[in-house]
Every structure is written in C-alpha cells, then in structure tokens.
Write a protein that holds these residues in place. Sequence first.
Motif, PDB file in Angstrom:
ATOM      1  N   GLY A  12      10.555  -1.597  -2.655  1.00 35.83           N
ATOM      2  CA  GLY A  12      10.151  -1.535  -4.062  1.00 35.83           C
ATOM      3  C   GLY A  12      10.079  -0.124  -4.619  1.00 35.83           C
ATOM      4  O   GLY A  12      10.081   0.848  -3.869  1.00 35.83           O
ATOM      5  N   THR A  13      10.011  -0.026  -5.942  1.00 37.29           N
ATOM      6  CA  THR A  13       9.882   1.276  -6.591  1.00 37.29           C
ATOM      7  C   THR A  13       8.526   1.891  -6.269  1.00 37.29           C
ATOM      8  O   THR A  13       8.415   3.083  -6.012  1.00 37.29           O
ATOM      9  N   ASN A  15       5.894   0.021  -4.179  1.00 36.54           N
ATOM     10  CA  ASN A  15       5.436  -0.406  -2.857  1.00 36.54           C
ATOM     11  C   ASN A  15       6.545  -1.126  -2.112  1.00 36.54           C
ATOM     12  O   ASN A  15       7.360  -1.814  -2.733  1.00 36.54           O
ATOM     13  N   THR A 200       8.209  -0.792 -13.515  1.00 37.61           N
ATOM     14  CA  THR A 200       9.364  -1.490 -14.075  1.00 37.61           C
ATOM     15  C   THR A 200       8.994  -2.914 -14.446  1.00 37.61           C
ATOM     16  O   THR A 200       8.150  -3.544 -13.806  1.00 37.61           O
ATOM     17  N   GLY A 226       2.413  -1.181 -14.422  1.00 35.33           N
ATOM     18  CA  GLY A 226       1.017  -0.830 -14.161  1.00 35.33           C
ATOM     19  C   GLY A 226       0.726   0.643 -14.403  1.00 35.33           C
ATOM     20  O   GLY A 226      -0.383   1.002 -14.826  1.00 35.33           O
ATOM     21  N   ASP A 227       1.727   1.517 -14.172  1.00 34.47           N
ATOM     22  CA  ASP A 227       1.520   2.953 -14.406  1.00 34.47           C
ATOM     23  C   ASP A 227       1.117   3.228 -15.854  1.00 34.47           C
ATOM     24  O   ASP A 227       0.327   4.132 -16.131  1.00 34.47           O
ATOM     25  N   ASP A 230      -2.470   2.514 -16.221  1.00 28.96           N
ATOM     26  CA  ASP A 230      -3.255   3.585 -15.591  1.00 28.96           C
ATOM     27  C   ASP A 230      -3.296   4.811 -16.505  1.00 28.96           C
ATOM     28  O   ASP A 230      -4.366   5.399 -16.717  1.00 28.96           O
ATOM     29  N   LYS A 267      -9.194  -1.151 -12.863  1.00 26.37           N
ATOM     30  CA  LYS A 267      -8.183  -2.117 -13.341  1.00 26.37           C
ATOM     31  C   LYS A 267      -8.109  -3.299 -12.391  1.00 26.37           C
ATOM     32  O   LYS A 267      -8.106  -4.462 -12.824  1.00 26.37           O
ATOM     33  N   ILE A 268      -8.042  -3.012 -11.105  1.00 28.36           N
ATOM     34  CA  ILE A 268      -7.932  -4.075 -10.103  1.00 28.36           C
ATOM     35  C   ILE A 268      -9.194  -4.940 -10.109  1.00 28.36           C
ATOM     36  O   ILE A 268      -9.118  -6.171 -10.065  1.00 28.36           O
ATOM     37  N   SER A 271      -9.286  -7.607 -12.748  1.00 24.26           N
ATOM     38  CA  SER A 271      -8.455  -8.804 -12.588  1.00 24.26           C
ATOM     39  C   SER A 271      -9.279  -9.954 -12.031  1.00 24.26           C
ATOM     40  O   SER A 271      -8.893 -11.105 -12.144  1.00 24.26           O
ATOM     41  N   GLY A 333       5.170  -9.069  -8.837  1.00 25.36           N
ATOM     42  CA  GLY A 333       4.686  -7.731  -9.201  1.00 25.36           C
ATOM     43  C   GLY A 333       3.167  -7.706  -9.302  1.00 25.36           C
ATOM     44  O   GLY A 333       2.551  -8.624  -9.854  1.00 25.36           O
ATOM     45  N   GLY A 334       2.584  -6.632  -8.757  1.00 28.72           N
ATOM     46  CA  GLY A 334       1.132  -6.520  -8.711  1.00 28.72           C
ATOM     47  C   GLY A 334       0.464  -6.656 -10.068  1.00 28.72           C
ATOM     48  O   GLY A 334      -0.643  -7.189 -10.176  1.00 28.72           O
ATOM     49  N   SER A 335       1.140  -6.206 -11.139  1.00 30.96           N
ATOM     50  CA  SER A 335       0.500  -6.231 -12.459  1.00 30.96           C
ATOM     51  C   SER A 335       0.378  -7.638 -13.036  1.00 30.96           C
ATOM     52  O   SER A 335      -0.349  -7.843 -14.012  1.00 30.96           O
ATOM     53  N   ARG A 337      -1.175  -9.839 -11.615  1.00 26.48           N
ATOM     54  CA  ARG A 337      -2.491 -10.341 -11.219  1.00 26.48           C
ATOM     55  C   ARG A 337      -3.469 -10.282 -12.390  1.00 26.48           C
ATOM     56  O   ARG A 337      -4.547 -10.868 -12.333  1.00 26.48           O
ATOM     57  N   ILE A 338      -3.104  -9.547 -13.415  1.00 28.53           N
ATOM     58  CA  ILE A 338      -3.987  -9.410 -14.576  1.00 28.53           C
ATOM     59  C   ILE A 338      -3.991 -10.744 -15.345  1.00 28.53           C
ATOM     60  O   ILE A 338      -2.938 -11.222 -15.773  1.00 28.53           O
TER      61      ILE A 338
END
Length: 638
Positions: A12-13, A15, A200, A226-227, A230, A267-268, A271, A333-335, A337-338
Amino acid sequence: MTADRIVGIDLGTTNSLVAFMQGESPVVIPGEDGSNLVPSVVALDENNQPVIGNAARNLLIASPERAVYSIKRLMGRGLEDVQEELKFFPFRLAEDLQPGEVLRIGLGEKTFTPPEISALILRQLKRNAERFFGAPVTKAVITVPAYFNDAQRQATKDAGRIAGLEVLRLVNEPTAASLAYGLDKKQNGIVAVYDLGGGTFDISILRLHDGIFEVIATNGDTHLGGDDIDNLLITIALDDIQGDLEIDLRRNAEVVQAIRKAVIEAKIALSSQASTKLSVELPGGKHYLREITRAQFEQLIQPIIDRTVGPCKQALKDAGLKPEQIDEVVLVGGSTRIPKVRALVKEMFHREPHTDLNPDEVVALGAAVQANILGGGSEATENMLLLDVTPLSLGIEVAGGVTDKIILRNSTIPASATQFYTTQVDGQANVAIHVLQGERELAKDCRSLARFDLKGIPPMAAGMARIEVKFLIDANGILSVSAREQRSGKEAEIQVQPSYGLTDEQVESMILDSFDSAEEDFRKRQAIEARNEAGTILSALEKGRRSPAWGALTSDEKKKIAKLEKALIAVKAEEDYQAIRKAIDVLNQATTRLAELMMDSAVSIALKGKTMDEAGVAAEELGEGPTAPHPMAKAEFE
Ligand code: ADP
Ligand code: MG
C-alpha cells in the motif's frame, strides 16, 4: 515437508500487509512488534542499514533526508509523470536524472529506484512471514490499483523479484477485496469498491459474471485520504495554540509531529467513541488540551469526505449504471472506519456496505485467497476459476496517427489477439510498430508503451505485405508483442519494456546488491530450512527409539547415534546452515540400519496380524524413517 506457501501481499501507499490462507480462511501475519500493518516507510539507520515500518517512521521525524514514504506514487513513472507528486511530497529525486530514465530517489547518501525501495518493504513482509512459518517464503501474489498501467505493474513485479519473491500474479486491489468477501461465489452482479486510504481515494465498479471480475469503471483522487483529515486537525490545533498560548510552533517539526500523533489517535478514537481528548505536551512545560466530540469532528471533515462523491458519480456514469443497480458495496482503506464515511457510502449507493472484515486488511486477505487458488487451493477454493481483466485497451499506431486497438479493455486475461497490417508505400522495407495503451482515438493521446521496427521486408508493391501483429497479455497484465511479415517470414518481437521500466539486467544486479544483504538473507533462509529438517529427523529418531527395532541395534550403533544426535542438537542452535546439513547427513547415515529394521519390524508385525498402533509404530514411519530423503533447500534465485 509442506508445499511452498504462497503469501498474499497488499503493497500500500501508507501501509503494507502480508496474509496467508489458514485452513479455510485468510489471516494477516503480524510483524515482530505484533502489529498487522507495516507502514510503507523505508529509512536508513546510522549504520546505513535499511529500517522498515514503524521504526522507519520514527526516523522520518528525526532525519527526514534518510527516509522515504509513499513510494508507490513513483512506481513505474517517469520524471514528467511525477511533477504533480513533487508538489505534495518531499521526494528527493537524483539530480542527474535524464528524461525517460527510471527515477532514482535520494536516501541518505545513496539513490534508489522506486522498485528497490518497494523491495525493502516487501523483504520485510517476507521476513515477517518466514518468522511466522519458520520456513522460507519465496512466492507471492501482490495487489495493485485497478488503474495501474503496464509500467506500474511491471515495476511492482520487479520489486518482488528484487526482494527475492517470485510474483505469481498481480491482482487488482478491488478484485482482491471482493474475493476476501467471497463475492465471486455469487457468480453474477455489480460490485462497487470504495477505497479511502491514507492518501488516495479509489472507486471501482466491478461486474461479476460467472465468477470473473471485470473492472467496468474506475475513478478517484490521488491526493485524498486520511492524511487530509490529519492535516486539517493539525492546522486547527496549531491555530488554537497560537491563539490561546501565544506561541507559534508551525516551524517546530518535532512539536508538529507530536501533534500529528495526537490527532491521529483522536481521529481513531472518534471512530468508536462519541468524544475524545486531544492532548499534547508543548515546549516550556505548557500543555494543549481540547475535547472533540464526534459531531464536531464530522462537521469538520464533511468537506473532505464530500470530495469522494464526484468521483463515485462519475464512475457510475462511466459504467452506465444507476446507484440502484449496484448489488454489493465493499469498503476498503483505514479511513472507511469512520462512521460518517460509511453513512455517506450507504447514501450514495443505496446499500448497506460490507463491513465484516477490517477495511485496512481486506485487500491482503483477498490476495491470500488468490494465492491459495494459484497454489492448488483447498477444498474451499478448488472449484473457483479466477480471472482478471486488462484495465486499458492495447493497440498500435497506424497511418494518420490513429490508434488501432488490438486487445480491448476489460478483456479477460491472459489474452491474445492478432491483427493484420500492410505497407503504405511501394518497396517499403521497414515498418515502425508503436505500441499504445489507452482508450483515445489518436496515438498522441494514448500512453506510448514501446516502439520497435520490423526490418528487411523484401521489395513489394504497397499493400502487398501481410504483417501479422500479435499481442499477448499474461495473467499479470504484462504485454509482449510480435510482428511477422508472412510472405518473407521476417519477424520481430519484444516483451514490452515500459518506457520507465527496468531491464532484466538492472533487476538482476539490484537483486544482487540490494544492500548486499541478499547473501545474508540467503544464509538465514538456508539456516531456517536446515533447522526444520533437523527437527524432522530428530523427531523421527525419537519415534525410532520407542519402536521395537531399537532393541535390535548393537550398543555401539546406539552410542554412535546418540553422539551424532547430540551434535545435531548443538549445531541446530547455530546459524551455520552448512554445519547443520552436515550433521543431518551423518546422522542420516548412522540411522540407516535403524530405518531398515523399523521397516522390517513394521512389515513383520503386520504379517503377524497386529496393527501398527498396537506395536507402537506409527504408519508414517514406514515411509518417513530417519533416512527418508529430505528435499534439498531451494536456492533463492532461480
Ligand atoms: P493505504 O491503502 O493508503 O496504504 P490504509 O488503508 O492502511 O492505507 O489506510 C490508512 C489510513 O487509515 C490512515 O490515514 C489512518 O489514519 C486511517 N485510519 C486507520 N484506522 C482508522 C480509524 N479507526 N478511524 C479513522 N481513520 C483510520
Ligand atoms: Mg490500500
């Protein structure tokens, strides 16, 4: 010994992860620190040794010139492609780069190509898997974004090779995510894969027909994720601090980094919680503390997540579909999770998205499913036929600068197609073949993949030559092209080396000098394998001692075996694989007669009508006594 395990990798970009199929379900393999995600960051420590993941991320703050992140953005790209990226990311390109050359990035005092940097991440994942299995891992399936072109795919494959991995297949990320959810078993339907990662955003619409995934549309934003969330929170915190505490910390990299860490944690937390505290220790004994509720957070990030709506609408439009026609929605994608993101996705596609699997793991899990299929599969997957499609059309330039498509986009791969062409002028001896990728009518609007000439055509009137051009795309989406004039039999062929690709020789030499660690890696792997083998022979000997055959040995024989056994146990604890192998060999020789006797006694017991169990001899001992041949360790480079 077990067959070679094939792992699935999400490179990943932000992770990267490695997963494998455990029984019927895929699982992620954790690193030494217990974490499933390896941040895609590479740094050099003070001894110029590469450090990867969380450790590298820490170095990124202290010495940014010795670290690289987001390298995926540069894979398979040339200087002219990356101008946009350079505005956003502090990549330090080598100063002597020529247009058309493979990029090189500064890291410490040296420079590296993007595939070499990616290879370091892959090598870390490989090591994690080897530690987990206690055995070498040499084969992998790696995922790539659906929109990756030939050059980007080729570069990813090269990275695998440099890392000592045979890349059996490149799989599109949305396809992998769909596989992880087992959607292929539905046979038919439309799947939307919404992927909001660290930096992305990708939306892919897939059509599933007879278990085959076809990418019918992709869209997205290469600078959204997510960046952005942040950075927004950091700006707010810095404003607060400047206003309330009257200190300007914008230029204090370390404090900004501490704030970044705190806002990501907040942020995490938001969620899964309704509110959280953002807390940062500041220089001069001061402290910044602010409570954020989920409602406030959602309001803040709304403009960011709204930027995903346009690309989704466009993708639906390109696919010629209405939201109601989407059957399944997959979150990646982790984001994602929001909760607010999930709500937005549901609203756009009129469907509850799948959320059972971790969105930041789902691509790697799908890669493991694909790896298992390629490895011969298990019962769960053996009936699955899995194919992917080529995302862009491929063709050549013909008279008038027009693109003539030979393989259409969304053709299932592997694919091949042939078209016939002829000469334009009388006596034309050479034809230039210009290989193109893209959907546009004019050659200048498509991506140029390669050029080559078919030479030495005997003189003929214009239009008489019969030139067969054959395109072949292998299962990874990588192309080779051949041309043959049929009347004369003249041929020319190339494996398309994308404009910014590495040559085979370059890859070979990178494999050899990837931090000069290949040799050491090889030794380690050999040691792991030799140790496993030693374990097998020692436990077989253990069984031998308990078998009736043991009693038939002379006391000298028993003494000798015991001595060699001790020697093997001692040397097994060391790193020297050659010494371990030698000890295995001599013990094998010394136990040959024991193995024979065990065979005999097993046979005679069977003849007497006793079962093996009763006699304390496991059936496997018949075939796998101490002297059973062990497969040789595989060499790293085939
Ligand atoms: P990529 O595919 O870009 O490599 P990931 O899918 O791993 O990245 O997503 C990473 C992003 O997900 C980061 O911005 C991270 O902060 C964010 N993220 C991870 N977990 C959560 C969470 N629980 N809530 C919100 N954002 C999260
Ligand atoms: Mg991802």
